[in-house]
Design an enzyme around this catalytic site. Structure first.
Site, PDB file in Angstrom:
ATOM      1  N   CYS A 140       0.814  -1.207   0.000  1.00 51.34           N
ATOM      2  CA  CYS A 140       0.000   0.000   0.000  1.00 51.34           C
ATOM      3  C   CYS A 140       0.853   1.265   0.000  1.00 51.34           C
ATOM      4  O   CYS A 140       0.338   2.368  -0.142  1.00 51.34           O
ATOM      5  CB  CYS A 140      -0.928   0.015   1.208  1.00 51.34           C
ATOM      6  SG  CYS A 140      -2.071  -1.351   1.175  1.00 51.34           S
TER       7      CYS A 140
ATOM      8  N   ASP B  89       2.627   2.633   2.477  1.00 52.22           N
ATOM      9  CA  ASP B  89       2.704   3.413   3.725  1.00 52.22           C
ATOM     10  C   ASP B  89       3.213   2.540   4.857  1.00 52.22           C
ATOM     11  O   ASP B  89       2.659   1.465   5.107  1.00 52.22           O
ATOM     12  CB  ASP B  89       1.318   3.927   4.141  1.00 52.22           C
ATOM     13  CG  ASP B  89       0.747   4.929   3.155  1.00 52.22           C
ATOM     14  OD1 ASP B  89       1.468   5.842   2.745  1.00 52.22           O
ATOM     15  OD2 ASP B  89      -0.433   4.784   2.809  1.00 52.22           O
TER      16      ASP B  89
ATOM     17  N   CYS C  47       3.100   8.798   1.636  1.00 50.66           N
ATOM     18  CA  CYS C  47       2.728  10.008   0.893  1.00 50.66           C
ATOM     19  C   CYS C  47       2.663  11.224   1.827  1.00 50.66           C
ATOM     20  O   CYS C  47       2.913  11.119   3.034  1.00 50.66           O
ATOM     21  CB  CYS C  47       1.378   9.785   0.222  1.00 50.66           C
ATOM     22  SG  CYS C  47       0.059   9.504   1.402  1.00 50.66           S
TER      23      CYS C  47
ATOM     24  N   CYS D 285      -4.719   6.977   5.596  1.00 55.85           N
ATOM     25  CA  CYS D 285      -3.483   7.402   6.270  1.00 55.85           C
ATOM     26  C   CYS D 285      -3.761   7.734   7.732  1.00 55.85           C
ATOM     27  O   CYS D 285      -2.936   7.441   8.609  1.00 55.85           O
ATOM     28  CB  CYS D 285      -2.878   8.628   5.574  1.00 55.85           C
ATOM     29  SG  CYS D 285      -2.308   8.280   3.912  1.00 55.85           S
TER      30      CYS D 285
END
Lengths: 394, 148
Positions: B33, B35, B59, B103
């Site tokens: 993914c 992250d 990100c 996130c």
């Protein structure tokens, strides 16, 4: 703040010559090209002059050019129109394409699969290049269409289209190529490439957005996607976007006339950018073929950091780039192109596409190289994956 | 796309780094993914977060939510931290794009992961278990916004 645009693969700024030509059309040529009176005839002349220019740029005959609303539309007409026409004629339902096509092609092929067509998606090597032999091996008696992009929009790898074209001369399948990234950047001649259909987009070559063209070789029959008019050889109805079409013609004319010198200049800058980044920034990797690549494309993976963070950080320094492609910037998936080349998720996530253009200077490249070194170091400093890597090396 | 607060925390992230003698460490996320968050906590004997550091691979939203969550928990008790939700983190950043809400979930999970580690290390009776750390890939939106 200094502003550097390195996203010409996404779109390009319009040239003044293009804007001037379009403004003249908007002001003076409001006639409908389908009208028979003097206003219509005058507009029609502009339309046909533009058609001749676009045709000349790719070695085609003017009658073989269909104007469309975009490169995507040109791809859609080529693929859907050919497949449906061939199926109606009972010629077969098998299509060949690659795993790294633009979504304008991939999604269209997926749509055809739902309509009962069978699609073979050919893999590419670690440089994103398709083996000609794989096309030969995939060909069947019922193969009606082969659609392979000329150069990839993300990694810039240029496919052996002319060789595949020669191979297909002995087969009835129609050969389509998405040349949106190559027209105006590489020498494109439809006869040398031996293609039957070829898609063009204006906004990739300093022309307006919302205009494209499809080359349709004489004798190739394509079913229209829209109905309601006889414009554009009854393949693409609608009153023509005359100003946009004239803009496309001026843009392609200029791009082709300047191609030799501009490509050489861009190659020099591109190579400097790639070489210095790979040398000065540790744990970097060039994506795409080192030689057979677009003259303005540099796609580099920066290990242990993520692409969007890179884009945002560079944007704050006035540098516009993209990660993989504009497609992936709105998505969480890693680029399908990079994954198809065998990259792992981590490397794919850290990819950066820098596409140079006619206003890019050596000073710009120096600035980008310097800023990127700082940005990458900063992002790695806060990356737990980098920390893990450093500890494993110690 | 991002609010000014998100950009501020992305540009000037608070509490970046690691705590070598941390009382708790939490790490969540995966490469697929894109992250990964790692959170370090220094906790006093009476259960107050006296120091917090993070490292994040991800990100702009992932870095900003990591940074904001450290701001929100510093000085709080463990019990107060357990009540911190992803929505509260997103709200503190004046919102996140829908595609980036995962996130904030990751930031919440990084905190829970660290608190679970603290529970394991100390044996203290903290109302948190492995069950509270279920990954949620459904937060991912896979729409394409294509060029050409």
């Amino acid at each position: 703040m200094r502003k550097i645009y390195l996203d010409h693969g996404a779109t390009t700024p319009m040239r003044n010559e293009v804007i001037d030509a379009m403004v003249t059309i908007y002001r003076e040529e409001f006639g409908n090209p389908s009208s028979i009176h003097q206003f219509g005839r005058s507009a029609k002349k502009q339309l046909e002059d533009a058609r001749a220019k676009v045709a000349k740029a790719i070695g085609a005959d003017a009658k073989e050019i269909i104007f469309t609303g975009s490169g995507t539309e040109a791809d859609n007409i080529a693929i859907l129109g050919t497949a449906r026409m061939k199926a109606k004629q009972g010629k077969g339902k098998h299509i060949i394409t690659t795993t790294i096509e633009h979504h304008a092609v991939l999604d269209t092929c997926k749509l055809l699969e739902k309509e009962g067509f069978e699609v073979t998606y050919l893999p590419v090597d670690e440089h994103g290049i398709l083996a000609v032999q794989s096309v030969q091996d995939a060909l069947r008696d019922d193969t009606i269409l082969v659609t392979i992009m000329h150069a990839n929009n993300e990694i810039g790898s240029v496919q052996p289209i002319a060789e595949i074209g020669q191979l297909l001369k002995n087969h009835p399948a129609v050969f389509h190529t998405d040349a949106v990234q190559t027209v105006g950047k590489l020498a494109v001649d439809v006869n040398e490439l031996a293609v039957d259909l070829l898609a063009i987009s204006a906004h990739k070559i300093y022309g307006p957005k919302g205009v494209g063209a499809l080359y349709v070789r004489k004798g190739i029959r394509v079913e229209p996607l829209m109905i309601g008019g006889g414009q554009e050889r009854k393949i693409r109805p609608s009153t023509e976007n005359l100003a946009g079409i004239v803009g496309l013609a001026v843009a392609i004319d200029l791009a082709v006339s300047e191609l030799a010198t501009e490509s050489k200049r861009l190659e020099g800058l591109r190579d400097k950018l790639i070489h210095e980044l790979l040398t000065k920034v540790p744990e970097t990797k060039l994506n795409g073929h080192p030689v057979h690549r677009l003259p303005h494309n540099a796609n580099i993976s920066f290990e242990y950091i993520e692409g969007e963070s890179l884009i945002l950080s560079m944007d704050m320094k006035g540098i516009a780039v993209s990660s993989g492609s504009a497609c992936t910037s709105g998505s969480l998936d890693p680029s399908h192109v990079l994954m198809a080349m065998g990259l792992c998720h981590q490397t794919a996530h850290g990819s950066l596409r820098m596409t140079l253009g006619k206003d890019t200077t050596e000073e710009d490249i120096d600035y980008v190289i310097a800023e990127l070194q700082t940005i990458v170091a900063r992002l790695r400093e806060m990356s737990p994956v980098w920390e893990q890597y450093i500890k494993s090396k110690a | 796309m991002y609010t000014e607060k998100v950009m501020d925390h992305f540009t000037n992230p608070r509490n970046v780094g690691e705590i070598p003698d941390a009382d708790a460490v939490g790490e969540v996320g995966n490469m697929k993914c894109g992250d990964i968050m790692k959170l370090y906590l220094k906790i006093t004997d009476d259960g107050v977060i006296e120091d917090v550091k993070f490292k994040t691979f991800g990100c702009g939203a992932a870095i900003a939510t990591s940074s904001m969550s450290t701001e929100l928990i510093k000085g709080k008790t463990v019990e107060e931290c357990l009540k911190l939700t992803n929505s509260a983190i997103a709200e503190a950043l004046d919102g996140l794009p829908p595609v980036k809400m995962h996130c904030s979930v990751l930031a919440e999970e990084a905190l829970k992961s660290a608190l679970l580690d603290y529970k394991k290390r100390t044996g203290k009776d903290i109302p948190i278990s492995e069950e509270d750390l279920k990954g949620d890939d459904d937060h991912h939106d896979h729409d394409h916004d294509c060029e050409e």
